[in-house]
Design a protein around this motif. Structure first.
Motif, short mmCIF file in Angstrom:
data_model
loop_
_atom_site.label_atom_id
_atom_site.label_comp_id
_atom_site.label_asym_id
_atom_site.label_seq_id
_atom_site.Cartn_x
_atom_site.Cartn_y
_atom_site.Cartn_z
N ILE A 3 -3.72 -10.60 -2.85
CA ILE A 3 -3.22 -9.71 -1.69
C ILE A 3 -1.88 -9.87 -1.65
CG2 ILE A 3 -3.53 -9.62 0.82
CD1 ILE A 3 -6.01 -11.36 0.49
N SER A 4 -1.26 -8.65 -1.53
CA SER A 4 0.37 -8.72 -1.87
C SER A 4 0.91 -8.56 -0.26
CB SER A 4 0.66 -7.23 -2.41
OG SER A 4 0.23 -7.29 -3.92
N TYR A 5 1.03 -9.80 0.16
CA TYR A 5 1.87 -10.07 1.38
C TYR A 5 3.25 -9.66 1.42
CZ TYR A 5 -2.57 -12.51 2.71
OH TYR A 5 -3.98 -12.62 2.86
N ILE A 281 2.97 2.26 -1.98
CA ILE A 281 1.63 2.26 -1.86
C ILE A 281 1.09 3.41 -2.91
CG2 ILE A 281 1.28 4.13 0.06
CD1 ILE A 281 -1.23 2.67 1.13
N GLY A 282 -0.06 2.99 -3.49
CA GLY A 282 -0.54 3.99 -4.51
C GLY A 282 -1.86 4.15 -4.96
N TYR A 283 -2.42 4.42 -5.94
CA TYR A 283 -3.71 4.62 -6.15
C TYR A 283 -4.52 3.03 -6.17
CZ TYR A 283 -2.71 5.05 -11.31
OH TYR A 283 -2.36 4.78 -12.69
N ALA A 284 -3.80 2.21 -6.65
CA ALA A 284 -4.24 0.85 -6.68
C ALA A 284 -4.51 0.16 -5.30
CB ALA A 284 -3.27 -0.16 -7.64
N ASP A 285 -3.82 0.65 -4.40
CA ASP A 285 -4.25 0.42 -3.00
C ASP A 285 -5.36 1.12 -2.30
OD1 ASP A 285 -1.84 -1.38 -2.67
OD2 ASP A 285 -0.81 0.24 -3.22
N VAL A 306 5.13 14.34 -2.30
CA VAL A 306 5.31 15.27 -3.30
C VAL A 306 5.24 14.46 -4.54
CG1 VAL A 306 7.04 16.59 -1.93
CG2 VAL A 306 8.08 14.62 -2.76
N GLY A 307 4.96 15.32 -5.57
CA GLY A 307 4.74 14.50 -6.89
C GLY A 307 3.48 13.54 -6.96
N ARG A 308 3.36 13.25 -8.38
CA ARG A 308 1.80 12.60 -8.41
C ARG A 308 1.97 11.24 -7.60
NH1 ARG A 308 0.68 13.99 -14.61
NH2 ARG A 308 0.03 15.98 -14.09
N VAL A 309 0.82 10.68 -6.95
CA VAL A 309 0.65 9.56 -6.82
C VAL A 309 0.64 8.40 -7.85
CG1 VAL A 309 -0.94 8.03 -5.55
CG2 VAL A 309 -0.58 10.18 -4.60
N CYS A 310 1.64 7.46 -7.86
CA CYS A 310 1.68 6.43 -8.91
C CYS A 310 0.44 5.40 -8.52
CB CYS A 310 3.02 6.09 -8.82
SG CYS A 310 4.16 7.20 -9.22
N MET A 311 0.65 4.50 -9.25
CA MET A 311 -0.50 3.24 -9.10
C MET A 311 0.01 2.51 -7.97
SD MET A 311 -1.30 -0.02 -11.56
CE MET A 311 -2.12 0.98 -13.15
N ASP A 312 1.51 2.40 -7.57
CA ASP A 312 2.05 1.46 -6.66
C ASP A 312 2.87 2.14 -5.95
OD1 ASP A 312 0.96 -0.60 -8.38
OD2 ASP A 312 2.49 -0.14 -9.81
N GLN A 313 3.33 3.48 -5.98
CA GLN A 313 4.12 4.00 -5.16
C GLN A 313 3.75 5.41 -4.92
OE1 GLN A 313 8.40 2.52 -6.34
NE2 GLN A 313 7.08 2.10 -8.06
N ARG A 362 -5.81 -5.35 -2.69
CA ARG A 362 -4.63 -5.69 -2.65
C ARG A 362 -3.69 -5.90 -1.14
NH1 ARG A 362 -0.38 -3.09 -7.05
NH2 ARG A 362 -0.33 -1.16 -5.77
N VAL A 363 -4.22 -4.70 -0.07
CA VAL A 363 -3.68 -4.45 0.73
C VAL A 363 -4.03 -5.35 1.82
CG1 VAL A 363 -3.64 -2.87 2.72
CG2 VAL A 363 -3.65 -1.93 0.49
N PRO A 364 -2.97 -6.34 2.48
CA PRO A 364 -3.35 -7.41 3.47
C PRO A 364 -4.02 -6.53 4.77
CG PRO A 364 -1.03 -7.38 2.92
CD PRO A 364 -1.70 -6.32 2.29
#
Ligand SMILES: Cc1ncc(COP(=O)(O)O)c(C=O)c1O
Length: 374
Positions: A3-5, A281-285, A306-313, A362-364
């Motif tokens: 969990i990413s606190y 925040i990204g698709y891994a969340d 805008v632009g593609r959603v990244c894994m984390d941003q 991953r999201v608290p």
């Protein structure tokens, strides 16, 4: 999952909203017991805190999808009835019995197999017979088989027949014809039983909200989380309080020149000099790639992803410079504007259930409004 606190991205869950939704349902059906459906980690809201909040609001038991989800509740001190909705392995029957869990039975062969494992005479397995009245999912198809199952259960001291249930496939739709056919089928099954068990249940949120049913228990899921079971097709019969919001903060703001490419594949190019913010925040969340072109709320204003959603941003276009650290609302209220899970569901072409479940581990989860229950 770690969990990413140490990141400002979090899901905030309002337990008072959960309680209000349970109480509303209780007021509507004070003759029925509410079993709070907390499968899939409480539809992404967190199974244990939701179960405790629902209990404080009058729920009498819980439903999970799996044995492990039920064990999680037991390991966290919840001693109330728990019905597992999915089929468990016959070999796990003793484990379910040892933890006083109720299980669905959908085939005679399962009972016979489970009997081989229930050798400890101190154990007793609670059974809910599941009838498939038109969902085409798990459940007995024939009344004859159901009555055979009852006979086998009655014959063995280690089985206890606790309930019978079915599940409706169109309770969230305006056209009631198929719902009525399923209801009739279930009523016929009930008529043919030698006697009635403690629990008879058919109602999920949509059934409880828009239909009359013969049951004495409600399996309350999505409405407890404050979400409309029909999406937008039908008006809720009581005001639902959405419990979940999803928030973050701007990690960096930059002024980019005209024609600057944003994100993988350079799918967006600044049309002029633009203020672009990056949000952690990204698709891994669970903020999936198809959210490109949707929006978030910052200072009460909508800002396009805008632009593609990244894994984390993700990157969003700002109306003007807004400093790093400013709150970003991905789900919930911000100023006079709001983004609901349903808005996201509509954008993605799915239902609000799926959007809630997608928010990853991953999201608290931060719980607020816990005064009355925890
Ligand atoms: C058998 C069963 N009962 C009850 C529920 C709860 O449904 P809802 O979330 O629509 O209230 C579900 C959820 O999928 C289910 O599968």
């Amino acid at each position: 999952m770690t969990i990413s606190y140490h990141r400002p991205t979090k899901a905030v869950i309002d337990l008072n909203a959960i309680q209000q939704n349970v109480e509303q349902e209780k007021r509507r059906h004070d003759d029925k017991e509410i079993f709070a459906v907390v499968k899939a980690d409480g539809y992404g809201h967190g199974a244990v805190p939701i179960a405790k909040a629902a209990l404080a609001a009058g729920a009498k038991g819980f439903c999970t999808a799996t044995l492990d989800e039920a064990l999680e509740l037991r390991h966290n001190g919840l001693t109330q009835p728990i019905l597992i909705l999915g089929i468990i392995a016959a070999a796990d029957a003793p484990l379910a019995a040892a933890y006083n869990l109720s299980v669905p039975v959908v085939e005679i062969s399962w009972l016979k197999e489970a009997a081989n494992y229930l050798t400890d005479t101190s154990l007793m397995l609670r059974i809910h017979i599941k009838a498939d009245t038109g969902m085409g999912r798990i459940g007995f198809l024939s009344t004859t088989e159901i009555n055979q199952a009852v006979e086998i259960i009655e014959d063995k001291e280690y089985f206890y027949w606790e309930g019978i249930f079915t599940h409706f496939s169109t309770a969230d739709q305006a056209d009631v014809q198929y719902f009525q056919a399923q209801s009739q089928c279930f009523n016929d099954i009930l008529q043919a039983l030698p006697y009635k068990p403690k629990y008879i249940h058919t109602a999920n949120s949509a059934t409880a909200m828009w239909h009359e049913d013969v049951g004495n228990m409600v399996r309350l899921g999505v409405a407890m989380y404050g979400l409309n079971p029909s999406g937008t097709a039908l008006e809720p019969t009581y005001p639902l309080q959405p419990a979940l919001s999803l928030v973050s903060e701007i990690a960096q703001t930059k002024k980019l020149p005209k024609g600057y490419g944003i994100g993988y594949g350079k799918t967006y190019e600044t049309k002029e000099e633009e203020w672009i913010a990056t949000i952690p925040i990204g698709y891994a969340d669970g903020y999936t790639r198809d959210m490109q072109g949707f929006h978030v709320l910052i200072n009460g204003e909508s800002c396009e992803v805008v632009g593609r959603v990244c894994m984390d941003q993700i990157m969003v276009r700002l109306p003007r410079e807004i400093v790093a650290g400013t709150k970003v609302t991905l789900v919930g209220k911000n100023g006079t504007k709001e983004i609901t899970l349903q808005d996201i569901a509509a954008y993605k072409g799915t239902n609000n259930y799926e959007v809630a479940c997608l928010i990853s581990g991953r999201v608290p989860r931060e719980y607020v409004g816990k005064g009355r229950c925890l």
